[in-house]
Enzyme design. Structure first.
Site, mmCIF file in Angstrom:
data_model
loop_
_atom_site.group_PDB
_atom_site.id
_atom_site.type_symbol
_atom_site.label_atom_id
_atom_site.label_comp_id
_atom_site.label_asym_id
_atom_site.label_seq_id
_atom_site.Cartn_x
_atom_site.Cartn_y
_atom_site.Cartn_z
ATOM 1 C CE1 TYR A 1 -3.364 0.263 4.535
ATOM 2 C CE2 TYR A 1 -4.107 -1.953 5.091
ATOM 3 C CZ TYR A 1 -3.692 -1.016 4.150
ATOM 4 O OH TYR A 1 -3.602 -1.380 2.833
ATOM 5 C CG ASN B 1 -6.632 5.978 -2.006
ATOM 6 O OD1 ASN B 1 -5.409 6.088 -1.900
ATOM 7 N ND2 ASN B 1 -7.454 6.280 -1.015
ATOM 8 C CE LYS C 1 -1.694 -4.206 3.403
ATOM 9 N NZ LYS C 1 -1.894 -5.573 2.841
ATOM 10 C CB SER D 1 -0.875 -0.011 1.254
ATOM 11 O OG SER D 1 -1.388 1.260 1.515
#
Ligand code: WQD
Length: 347
Positions: free
Chosen positions: A153, A182, A157, A126
């Site tokens: 989060y 996104n 990653k 991400s």
């Protein structure tokens, strides 16, 4: 036909990627604990491709259950690992669940890669690994230094990337880290799309659910950021373009084009769009005037980020084809479809 295990196969990006894999000659096995997804997506995959997906409802934190998948499918040559909790805001509220779920499942999978000599491992990473990039470093490239993640989060990653990088150095397997920006929108067939269970947290499903009346109103989280209109800036990328990049990444590994044991690619459109601009685009596409109000900043949010995607374009042969209008249109058409189905079931 090369068999690929797709974890999170009932999820948003996982289901769209299974479609692209089938359409490009791969065989697929899906695993999902269905804690945050339903098997509805498998029906949509069949509608688009005509193929049934072999699916395992397994929690990847359960090593014994995870091993069973490989025992029963010894011809799995590659894994695309999507399964993870992925809401930035929520991760600030339940960090331990995020670390446990996202890290234990990854480690169990890597143990299976070694035990069953799986050759290729593609990881759903991400853009949150970049943290809050300095303005002079935007658009970010794969070489842009990462900064402390703004949320648990993002930290999972960053840790996931480090675990896989270190693993790939001592494994026969080759890995790729795909840093999504996104992902938004829905498959043009309208057979699959984003299906957030419960109240959505990501911007586009909040927009479409507000527009259709499932949510009475929505907030724009922050209007005083140092951006062109005060709202956060992101790089929205159509989920089908993201899916396509996964098949290309596998083919890149299979044909031995990888430069290292663990290559990294940014998967973004290369265009920055603010929250308010996304809302305006949606209103223009849908003809619906959105009921939104400016609210406070959301914890964990990055101010502004968008991708330099040249490396994925040149090395993977990736060619994102959907623009922000397509993203909003397909997202809206999907919302209308699931509303119509839900009304029909109530009738
Ligand atoms: C986008 C912007 C919000 C809801 C996502 C994924 C994450 C990762 C990165 C892939 C922010 C604002 C949102 C709302 C709002 N992708 N917003 N009102 O946080 O950028 O992270 O992309 O790995 O998995 O979650 O996405 O859609 O939550 O937020 O104003 O009701 O929209 O503040 O600025 P985010 P998001």
């Amino acid at each position: 036909m090369k068999k690929i295990l797709v974890t999170g196969g009932c999820g948003y990006i996982g289901s769209h990627t299974i479609v692209d894999l089938f359409e490009n000659g791969f065989d697929v096995v899906s695993v999902d604990d269905n804690s945050r997804s339903t098997k509805y997506a498998l029906k949509g995959i069949k509608e688009i491709t005509g193929k049934d997906v072999k699916h395992y409802e397994v929690d990847l934190k359960d090593y014994a259950a995870t091993k069973t998948i490989f025992e029963e499918n010894k011809d799995i040559v590659g894994i695309i690992h999507f399964a993870a909790y992925k809401a930035v805001g929520e991760s600030c509220e339940i960090p331990v669940s995020y670390y446990e779920n996202n890290m234990v499942s990854l480690i169990n999978l890597l143990k299976c890669v070694e035990a069953y000599q799986v050759k290729y491992f593609v990881f759903s990473s991400s853009c949150t690994v970049y943290g809050n990039p300095d303005p002079e470093n935007i658009p970010v490239t794969e070489l842009t230094p990462t900064k402390p993640a703004e949320s648990p989060y993002g930290a999972t990653k960053q840790m996931g990337e480090r675990v896989i990088t270190d693993f790939s150095k001592v494994s026969n397997a080759n890995a790729i880290l795909l840093r999504y920006f996104n992902p938004v929108g829905a498959h043009p067939s309208n057979a699959i799309g984003e299906l957030p269970l419960g109240k959505p947290m990501n911007l586009v499903p909040v927009i479409t659910q507000t527009a259709i009346g499932k949510l009475p109103k929505m907030h724009v989280w922050g209007s005083d950021y140092d951006t062109r209109d005060g709202s956060c800036l992101r790089d929205y990328i159509h989920v089908c373009d993201i899916a396509r990049a996964h098949t290309l990444a596998l083919e890149y590994l299979i044909t031995g084009k990888n430069k290292t044991k663990c290559d990294i690619f940014n998967l973004g459109s290369g265009n920055g769009v603010t929250v308010l601009e996304a809302i305006k685009t949606f209103e223009a596409v849908s003809g619906v005037s959105l009921n939104y109000e400016m609210g406070p900043r959301r914890s964990g949010d990055v101010v502004a980020i968008y991708a330099n995607n040249e490396y994925a374009v040149t090395q993977l042969g990736w060619n994102p084809k959907y623009n922000i209008t397509d993203m909003m249109r397909t997202a809206w058409e999907w919302e209308l479809k699931i509303q119509k189905e839900s009304d029909a079931m109530k009738a």
